[in-house]
Structure formats: C-alpha cells, structure tokens
Design a protein around this motif. Structure first.
Motif, PDB file in Angstrom:
ATOM      1  N   LEU A   9      49.999  34.475  42.885  1.00 28.97           N
ATOM      2  CA  LEU A   9      50.314  35.875  42.647  1.00 28.97           C
ATOM      3  C   LEU A   9      49.562  36.789  43.613  1.00 28.97           C
ATOM      4  O   LEU A   9      50.129  37.743  44.149  1.00 28.97           O
ATOM      5  N   ARG A  10      48.308  36.490  43.835  1.00 30.46           N
ATOM      6  CA  ARG A  10      47.487  37.301  44.739  1.00 30.46           C
ATOM      7  C   ARG A  10      48.054  37.257  46.151  1.00 30.46           C
ATOM      8  O   ARG A  10      48.207  38.295  46.813  1.00 30.46           O
ATOM      9  N   ILE A  15      47.130  40.524  48.467  1.00 26.70           N
ATOM     10  CA  ILE A  15      45.873  41.080  47.978  1.00 26.70           C
ATOM     11  C   ILE A  15      44.767  40.081  48.294  1.00 26.70           C
ATOM     12  O   ILE A  15      44.868  38.905  47.940  1.00 26.70           O
ATOM     13  N   SER A  16      43.719  40.543  48.943  1.00 22.15           N
ATOM     14  CA  SER A  16      42.589  39.662  49.239  1.00 22.15           C
ATOM     15  C   SER A  16      41.768  39.423  47.980  1.00 22.15           C
ATOM     16  O   SER A  16      41.873  40.187  47.000  1.00 22.15           O
ATOM     17  N   GLN A  17      40.960  38.384  48.003  1.00 22.87           N
ATOM     18  CA  GLN A  17      40.066  38.148  46.873  1.00 22.87           C
ATOM     19  C   GLN A  17      39.147  39.344  46.678  1.00 22.87           C
ATOM     20  O   GLN A  17      38.868  39.740  45.553  1.00 22.87           O
ATOM     21  N   SER A  21      38.887  41.609  43.381  1.00 21.79           N
ATOM     22  CA  SER A  21      37.600  41.731  42.690  1.00 21.79           C
ATOM     23  C   SER A  21      37.263  43.196  42.409  1.00 21.79           C
ATOM     24  O   SER A  21      36.755  43.526  41.345  1.00 21.79           O
ATOM     25  N   ILE A  22      37.599  44.070  43.358  1.00 15.51           N
ATOM     26  CA  ILE A  22      37.361  45.507  43.162  1.00 15.51           C
ATOM     27  C   ILE A  22      38.251  46.032  42.041  1.00 15.51           C
ATOM     28  O   ILE A  22      37.799  46.774  41.165  1.00 15.51           O
ATOM     29  N   GLN A  23      39.521  45.641  42.042  1.00 21.57           N
ATOM     30  CA  GLN A  23      40.454  46.116  41.021  1.00 21.57           C
ATOM     31  C   GLN A  23      40.054  45.662  39.620  1.00 21.57           C
ATOM     32  O   GLN A  23      40.284  46.365  38.646  1.00 21.57           O
ATOM     33  N   LEU A  24      39.462  44.459  39.536  1.00 22.87           N
ATOM     34  CA  LEU A  24      39.088  43.919  38.225  1.00 22.87           C
ATOM     35  C   LEU A  24      37.635  44.199  37.853  1.00 22.87           C
ATOM     36  O   LEU A  24      37.215  43.928  36.731  1.00 22.87           O
ATOM     37  N   GLY A  25      36.855  44.690  38.818  1.00 16.80           N
ATOM     38  CA  GLY A  25      35.458  44.990  38.536  1.00 16.80           C
ATOM     39  C   GLY A  25      34.578  43.760  38.400  1.00 16.80           C
ATOM     40  O   GLY A  25      33.666  43.733  37.577  1.00 16.80           O
ATOM     41  N   THR A  29      33.019  36.309  44.336  1.00 15.44           N
ATOM     42  CA  THR A  29      32.742  34.903  44.038  1.00 15.44           C
ATOM     43  C   THR A  29      33.365  34.485  42.699  1.00 15.44           C
ATOM     44  O   THR A  29      33.690  33.316  42.516  1.00 15.44           O
ATOM     45  N   THR A  30      33.527  35.439  41.795  1.00 13.85           N
ATOM     46  CA  THR A  30      34.191  35.149  40.526  1.00 13.85           C
ATOM     47  C   THR A  30      35.661  34.824  40.768  1.00 13.85           C
ATOM     48  O   THR A  30      36.180  33.839  40.222  1.00 13.85           O
ATOM     49  N   ILE A  31      36.311  35.622  41.604  1.00  9.12           N
ATOM     50  CA  ILE A  31      37.721  35.361  41.944  1.00  9.12           C
ATOM     51  C   ILE A  31      37.839  33.991  42.596  1.00  9.12           C
ATOM     52  O   ILE A  31      38.704  33.184  42.249  1.00  9.12           O
ATOM     53  N   SER A  32      36.956  33.702  43.539  1.00  7.24           N
ATOM     54  CA  SER A  32      36.957  32.411  44.220  1.00  7.24           C
ATOM     55  C   SER A  32      36.777  31.273  43.219  1.00  7.24           C
ATOM     56  O   SER A  32      37.490  30.262  43.273  1.00  7.24           O
ATOM     57  N   GLY A  33      35.861  31.442  42.286  1.00  4.70           N
ATOM     58  CA  GLY A  33      35.635  30.427  41.262  1.00  4.70           C
ATOM     59  C   GLY A  33      36.852  30.190  40.397  1.00  4.70           C
ATOM     60  O   GLY A  33      37.160  29.052  40.035  1.00  4.70           O
ATOM     61  N   TRP A  34      37.556  31.269  40.052  1.00  6.69           N
ATOM     62  CA  TRP A  34      38.786  31.117  39.276  1.00  6.69           C
ATOM     63  C   TRP A  34      39.833  30.349  40.063  1.00  6.69           C
ATOM     64  O   TRP A  34      40.526  29.500  39.525  1.00  6.69           O
TER      65      TRP A  34
END
Length: 115
Positions: A9-10, A15-17, A21-25, A29-34
């Motif tokens: 989806l990203r 949309i970059s990681q 990450s900014i949009q989700l706050g 590294t959290t996005i990468s981990g997911w």
C-alpha cells in the motif's frame, strides 16, 4: 501478511517510510520493523493505518482479499469495481448528514422497484 500489505500500500501510493512515519506519528524504524515483520502495530495504530490507506483492518492482516473487507462469504453477489470501492470509502468517511442525503437519494429507486 500485514508486513506485505503495508509495504504494498505504501509503495502503491509512493509514500516513503519516513513520510508514513510522520503521518502516523511514529519513528521510521517502527515502519521498517512492521514491514519486515519484526514488530506489529497496536490495535489503535492498525485502525489508524487502515483509515489512512482507506482499507479495512481485515485486509491489512490478511483476513480477506478485498481492501474494503468484503469477503465473498459475506456478499457473494457483489464484485465491486475500484470506482465503487472508492464510493463506499467516501460514504464511510462522510458526515452523518451527507450519508442521510445519499441514503434518501438511493432509496427512491428501491422504493419504486418494490411497488
């Protein structure tokens, strides 16, 4: 399945990681981990991600193949087009007054057909 769907989806939306990450706050590294399945989001975050991408949480976690969460077992007669899916998403995010107006307009042909 969540990791694959999130990454897909990203990327589909370019949309970059970092931007996600900014949009989700959260941290990048959290996005990468997911996306590499080392971490999982909370239920609240899963709902935010689903809302952000306009898909169901069931789709994100692999419980169904349709981004809207409609499985063939629930609606065997519906094959929604991309445009129809977009309309459903818009309806779901509309105000209560807007949904009531749409319901009123759409109920007229249904009432005429039942007479």
């Amino acid at each position: 399945m969540f990791a694959e769907r999130l990454k897909q989806l990203r990327r589909q939306r370019n949309i970059s990681q970092q931007m996600l990450s900014i949009q989700l706050g959260v941290n990048q590294t959290t996005i990468s981990g997911w996306e590499i399945a080392n971490r999982e989001p909370s239920y609240e975050m899963l709902a935010r991600i689903a809302d952000l991408f306009g898909v169901s949480a069931d789709y994100l976690i692999g419980r169904c193949e349709s981004p809207l969460g409609m499985s063939p077992s629930h609606t065997p007669y519906i094959e929604a087009t991309v445009h129809e899916q977009a309309l459903v998403r818009a309806y779901r995010h509309a105000s209560r007054d807007t949904r009531a107006a749409v319901d009123a307009v759409l109920s007229v042909p249904l009432q005429r057909g039942s007479n």
